[in-house]
Design a protein around this motif. Sequence first.
Motif, PDB file in Angstrom:
ATOM      1  N   ALA A   1       0.612  -1.109  -0.037  1.00 14.58           N
ATOM      2  CA  ALA A   1       0.054   0.132  -0.263  1.00 14.58           C
ATOM      3  C   ALA A   1       0.893   1.360  -0.095  1.00 14.58           C
ATOM      4  N   MET A   2       1.811   1.458   0.702  1.00 11.25           N
ATOM      5  CA  MET A   2       2.838   2.472   0.760  1.00 11.25           C
ATOM      6  C   MET A   2       3.586   2.577  -0.734  1.00 11.25           C
ATOM      7  N   ARG A   3       4.181   1.504  -1.132  1.00 11.85           N
ATOM      8  CA  ARG A   3       4.527   1.473  -2.551  1.00 11.85           C
ATOM      9  C   ARG A   3       3.509   2.034  -3.472  1.00 11.85           C
ATOM     10  N   ARG A   4       2.319   1.773  -3.500  1.00 11.87           N
ATOM     11  CA  ARG A   4       1.405   2.338  -4.408  1.00 11.87           C
ATOM     12  C   ARG A   4       1.008   3.808  -4.164  1.00 11.87           C
ATOM     13  N   GLY A   5       1.390   4.289  -3.202  1.00 12.48           N
ATOM     14  CA  GLY A   5       1.265   5.720  -2.925  1.00 12.48           C
ATOM     15  C   GLY A   5      -0.187   6.019  -1.961  1.00 12.48           C
ATOM     16  N   ASP A   6      -0.615   4.938  -1.513  1.00  6.37           N
ATOM     17  CA  ASP A   6      -2.047   4.617  -0.865  1.00  6.37           C
ATOM     18  C   ASP A   6      -2.078   5.480   0.483  1.00  6.37           C
ATOM     19  N   VAL A   7      -0.822   5.323   0.962  1.00  5.46           N
ATOM     20  CA  VAL A   7      -0.836   5.899   2.385  1.00  5.46           C
ATOM     21  C   VAL A   7       0.144   7.013   2.458  1.00  5.46           C
ATOM     22  N   GLY A   8      -0.167   8.197   3.452  1.00  6.47           N
ATOM     23  CA  GLY A   8       0.602   9.312   3.817  1.00  6.47           C
ATOM     24  C   GLY A   8       0.640   9.397   5.296  1.00  6.47           C
ATOM     25  N   ALA A   9       1.920   9.906   5.643  1.00  9.70           N
ATOM     26  CA  ALA A   9       2.028   9.695   7.057  1.00  9.70           C
ATOM     27  C   ALA A   9       2.630  10.879   7.756  1.00  9.70           C
ATOM     28  N   MET A  10       2.280  11.585   8.697  1.00 12.03           N
ATOM     29  CA  MET A  10       2.870  12.517   9.382  1.00 12.03           C
ATOM     30  C   MET A  10       3.226  12.192  10.797  1.00 12.03           C
ATOM     31  N   LEU A  11       4.423  11.891  10.993  1.00 13.18           N
ATOM     32  CA  LEU A  11       4.757  11.509  12.361  1.00 13.18           C
ATOM     33  C   LEU A  11       5.459  12.669  13.131  1.00 13.18           C
ATOM     34  N   GLN A  12       5.135  12.673  14.088  1.00 15.01           N
ATOM     35  CA  GLN A  12       5.607  13.932  15.050  1.00 15.01           C
ATOM     36  C   GLN A  12       7.276  14.016  15.251  1.00 15.01           C
TER      37      GLN A  12
ATOM     38  N   LEU B   1      -5.394   7.243   2.411  1.00 14.08           N
ATOM     39  CA  LEU B   1      -5.448   7.060   3.918  1.00 14.08           C
ATOM     40  C   LEU B   1      -4.139   8.122   4.408  1.00 14.08           C
ATOM     41  N   LEU B   2      -4.577   8.883   5.455  1.00 13.18           N
ATOM     42  CA  LEU B   2      -3.523   9.837   5.956  1.00 13.18           C
ATOM     43  C   LEU B   2      -3.460   9.373   7.357  1.00 13.18           C
ATOM     44  N   ILE B   3      -2.362   9.097   7.904  1.00 14.43           N
ATOM     45  CA  ILE B   3      -2.094   8.668   9.353  1.00 14.43           C
ATOM     46  C   ILE B   3      -1.383   9.755   9.720  1.00 14.43           C
ATOM     47  N   LEU B   4      -1.785  10.414  10.946  1.00  9.91           N
ATOM     48  CA  LEU B   4      -1.280  12.004  11.429  1.00  9.91           C
ATOM     49  C   LEU B   4      -0.939  11.679  13.088  1.00  9.91           C
ATOM     50  N   ASP B   5       0.203  11.838  13.504  1.00  9.54           N
ATOM     51  CA  ASP B   5       0.563  11.863  14.880  1.00  9.54           C
ATOM     52  C   ASP B   5       0.572  13.223  15.353  1.00  9.54           C
ATOM     53  N   GLU B   6      -0.149  13.665  16.454  1.00 12.19           N
ATOM     54  CA  GLU B   6      -0.186  14.827  16.786  1.00 12.19           C
ATOM     55  C   GLU B   6      -0.098  15.824  15.971  1.00 12.19           C
ATOM     56  N   PRO B   7      -0.983  15.878  14.921  1.00 16.27           N
ATOM     57  CA  PRO B   7      -0.800  16.806  13.702  1.00 16.27           C
ATOM     58  C   PRO B   7      -0.767  18.425  13.887  1.00 16.27           C
ATOM     59  N   THR B   8      -1.427  18.598  15.104  1.00 14.97           N
ATOM     60  CA  THR B   8      -1.630  20.242  15.414  1.00 14.97           C
ATOM     61  C   THR B   8      -0.674  20.654  16.381  1.00 14.97           C
ATOM     62  N   VAL B   9       0.282  20.013  16.897  1.00 12.31           N
ATOM     63  CA  VAL B   9       1.275  20.362  17.919  1.00 12.31           C
ATOM     64  C   VAL B   9       2.171  21.732  17.205  1.00 12.31           C
TER      65      VAL B   9
END
Length: 287
Positions: A70-81, A148-156
């Motif tokens: 899924a990551m290789r297809r570009g299906d997932v974006g992640a924002m890690l703290q 799919l977007l996975i966001l870790d503490e996005p508005t800190v």
Amino acid sequence: MDAITLTGLTKTYGALTAVDALDLTVPAGQIMALLGPNGAGKSTTTEMVLGLTKPDAGSVEVFGADPVSAMRRGDVGAMLQNGVLLWDVPVRRLLTLMHGLYAHPLSLDDVIERADLAPILKSNTNKLSGGQAQRVRFALAMMADPGLLILDEPTVGMDVDARRAFWATMDTLTAEGRTVVFATHYLDEADEFADRIVVLNDGRIVADGTGSQIKAVVGGRRIGFTGPARDYAGLPGVAAQEQRGARIVLTSTDSDATLRALLADDAVRDVEVSAPSLEDAFVSLVS
């Protein structure tokens, strides 16, 4: 097709079970908040969904595929703290460099507009404030046009206006069919913006529902006041009592009866009645 399907997901580190036979399905198009105290298993679960950590048992599917595919297809974006930006490069140069890595990215202009980066494109990454750096991380997370977007503490680090603008963008993204899963310690954000809240504790789900459903776990009303320090448990309807600084807070299953008895005491003043907050429910669930 569901965005995320976790079945019996388990991860241990020696004697510690970080994630314990977790079953969870996240439908496409949902905004889901993942809450829990430190050590609850949020980060480990996220890492397994992203394919950064392999489970010891169980399975992870992202849009019907394994996480790496899924990551290789570009299906997932992640924002890690703890995601580190390239050091001492202009924001535009960083965005242009990363944009060229994807097969079918959003247009660079679209990314810049959605993340509100136009005012800082010429700024170097090492000169950004905490909130500005978060906006750049968000731009990188959505650049591949993921489902799919996975966001870790996005508005800190963001101020109030930036936080509200960020969540308005999230509403737009999900209206376009994307799924957003975010972890946060800002419980008011989870209550206001998430369609669904999942609370983890000790690697297991202890609550799953809307904000209203989870707050109903606590039940009753909160009655806060200033008055003599004594035991009010004998008053009608009182289920619990807390001391919060100079104020006393009662949890009541019959607030009318509690108030009638309480206000008979002339020493009681500054009375406030409120519904349980998500914080109240969270503390009750994980304590």
